[in-house]
Scaffold this motif. Structure first.
Motif, PDB file in Angstrom:
ATOM      1  N   GLU A  79      -2.791   3.538  -2.980  1.00 28.42           N
ATOM      2  CA  GLU A  79      -2.735   2.682  -4.166  1.00 28.42           C
ATOM      3  C   GLU A  79      -2.289   1.293  -3.754  1.00 28.42           C
ATOM      4  O   GLU A  79      -1.389   1.142  -2.915  1.00 28.42           O
ATOM      5  N   ASN A  80      -2.906   0.284  -4.327  1.00 30.60           N
ATOM      6  CA  ASN A  80      -2.475  -1.095  -4.125  1.00 30.60           C
ATOM      7  C   ASN A  80      -1.275  -1.334  -5.036  1.00 30.60           C
ATOM      8  O   ASN A  80      -1.428  -1.465  -6.246  1.00 30.60           O
ATOM      9  N   THR A  81      -0.077  -1.366  -4.469  1.00 28.21           N
ATOM     10  CA  THR A  81       1.146  -1.558  -5.251  1.00 28.21           C
ATOM     11  C   THR A  81       1.594  -3.013  -5.281  1.00 28.21           C
ATOM     12  O   THR A  81       2.633  -3.324  -5.846  1.00 28.21           O
ATOM     13  N   GLY A  82       0.816  -3.890  -4.669  1.00 24.18           N
ATOM     14  CA  GLY A  82       1.173  -5.301  -4.637  1.00 24.18           C
ATOM     15  C   GLY A  82       0.654  -6.051  -5.849  1.00 24.18           C
ATOM     16  O   GLY A  82       0.032  -5.479  -6.754  1.00 24.18           O
ATOM     17  N   ALA A  83       0.890  -7.346  -5.855  1.00 25.95           N
ATOM     18  CA  ALA A  83       0.473  -8.199  -6.964  1.00 25.95           C
ATOM     19  C   ALA A  83      -0.904  -8.817  -6.738  1.00 25.95           C
ATOM     20  O   ALA A  83      -1.496  -9.362  -7.669  1.00 25.95           O
ATOM     21  N   ASP A  84      -1.427  -8.742  -5.513  1.00 28.79           N
ATOM     22  CA  ASP A  84      -2.708  -9.364  -5.179  1.00 28.79           C
ATOM     23  C   ASP A  84      -3.781  -8.316  -4.889  1.00 28.79           C
ATOM     24  O   ASP A  84      -3.481  -7.196  -4.478  1.00 28.79           O
ATOM     25  N   VAL A 130       0.845  -1.188   0.000  1.00 25.93           N
ATOM     26  CA  VAL A 130       0.000   0.000   0.000  1.00 25.93           C
ATOM     27  C   VAL A 130       0.883   1.243   0.000  1.00 25.93           C
ATOM     28  O   VAL A 130       1.781   1.367   0.822  1.00 25.93           O
ATOM     29  N   GLN A 131       0.628   2.122  -0.957  1.00 31.01           N
ATOM     30  CA  GLN A 131       1.351   3.398  -0.986  1.00 31.01           C
ATOM     31  C   GLN A 131       0.328   4.507  -0.767  1.00 31.01           C
ATOM     32  O   GLN A 131      -0.616   4.666  -1.549  1.00 31.01           O
ATOM     33  N   PRO A 186      -4.602  -4.774  -8.029  1.00 29.59           N
ATOM     34  CA  PRO A 186      -3.270  -4.181  -8.149  1.00 29.59           C
ATOM     35  C   PRO A 186      -3.297  -2.968  -9.076  1.00 29.59           C
ATOM     36  O   PRO A 186      -3.909  -3.011 -10.147  1.00 29.59           O
ATOM     37  N   GLY A 187      -2.709  -1.869  -8.645  1.00 28.80           N
ATOM     38  CA  GLY A 187      -2.666  -0.642  -9.428  1.00 28.80           C
ATOM     39  C   GLY A 187      -3.844   0.291  -9.194  1.00 28.80           C
ATOM     40  O   GLY A 187      -3.809   1.446  -9.578  1.00 28.80           O
ATOM     41  N   THR A 235      -0.693  -7.504   3.657  1.00 31.49           N
ATOM     42  CA  THR A 235      -0.552  -6.171   4.259  1.00 31.49           C
ATOM     43  C   THR A 235      -1.443  -6.042   5.457  1.00 31.49           C
ATOM     44  O   THR A 235      -2.177  -5.274   5.410  1.00 31.49           O
ATOM     45  N   ARG A 236      -1.403  -6.578   6.478  1.00 31.97           N
ATOM     46  CA  ARG A 236      -2.409  -6.579   7.535  1.00 31.97           C
ATOM     47  C   ARG A 236      -2.834  -5.207   8.054  1.00 31.97           C
ATOM     48  O   ARG A 236      -3.995  -4.845   7.955  1.00 31.97           O
TER      49      ARG A 236
END
Length: 144
Positions: A56-61, A29-30, A86-87, A117-118
């Protein structure tokens, strides 16, 4: 190697493993604009103030927000309900009610996510200026 030596070695290795793992729980998370918002000086009688934190969800899931809560009843939060691919971006809106609270404040909201990301934290802060009682009387300025 005996079983006691293996388990002792495993126990001693755990702190080293913990140091090697990322310390931040918000890796996927950004937060755009940061995680702290300063309302500055607000009036106690001016009513509640809000700020929208965007991330923003910067992860792959895909992520979801399970909850966004504060420990103080003066601070509440609402959040995006949908799945966050994601994105994609989403938000948490924090509302602070200054009624009956004069002086400096800093309130934390715990944002709980699904997936790896809890927990993340966002903060609102500022200074509540005490309202002067008016009692319906006309306020006039003093002459010098």
């Amino acid at each position: 190697m005996s079983a006691s030596r293996i388990s002792l070695a495993s126990i001693l290795a755990l702190p080293l493993l913990a140091v090697a793992l990322p310390a931040s729980a918000d890796g996927d998370v950004q937060w755009h604009g940061g995680t702290v918002y300063d309302f500055g000086r607000i009036s106690e009688s001016g009513g509640a103030v809000t700020h929208r934190f965007v991330f923003e969800n910067t992860g792959a899931d895909t992520l979801g927000i399970i909850s966004a809560k504060s420990r103080c009843g003066c601070t509440t939060a609402t959040h995006t309900i949908r799945a966050i691919a994601p994105g994609d971006t989403a938000s948490v809106t924090v509302r602070f009610n200054p009624s009956g609270r004069d002086g400096d404040f800093k309130q934390r909201v715990i944002v709980r996510f699904t997936g790896e990301t809890r927990y993340n934290y966002v903060f609102v802060k500022g200074r509540v200026e005490e309202s002067e009682p008016n009692n319906g009387e006309k306020v006039t300025s003093r002459e010098k």
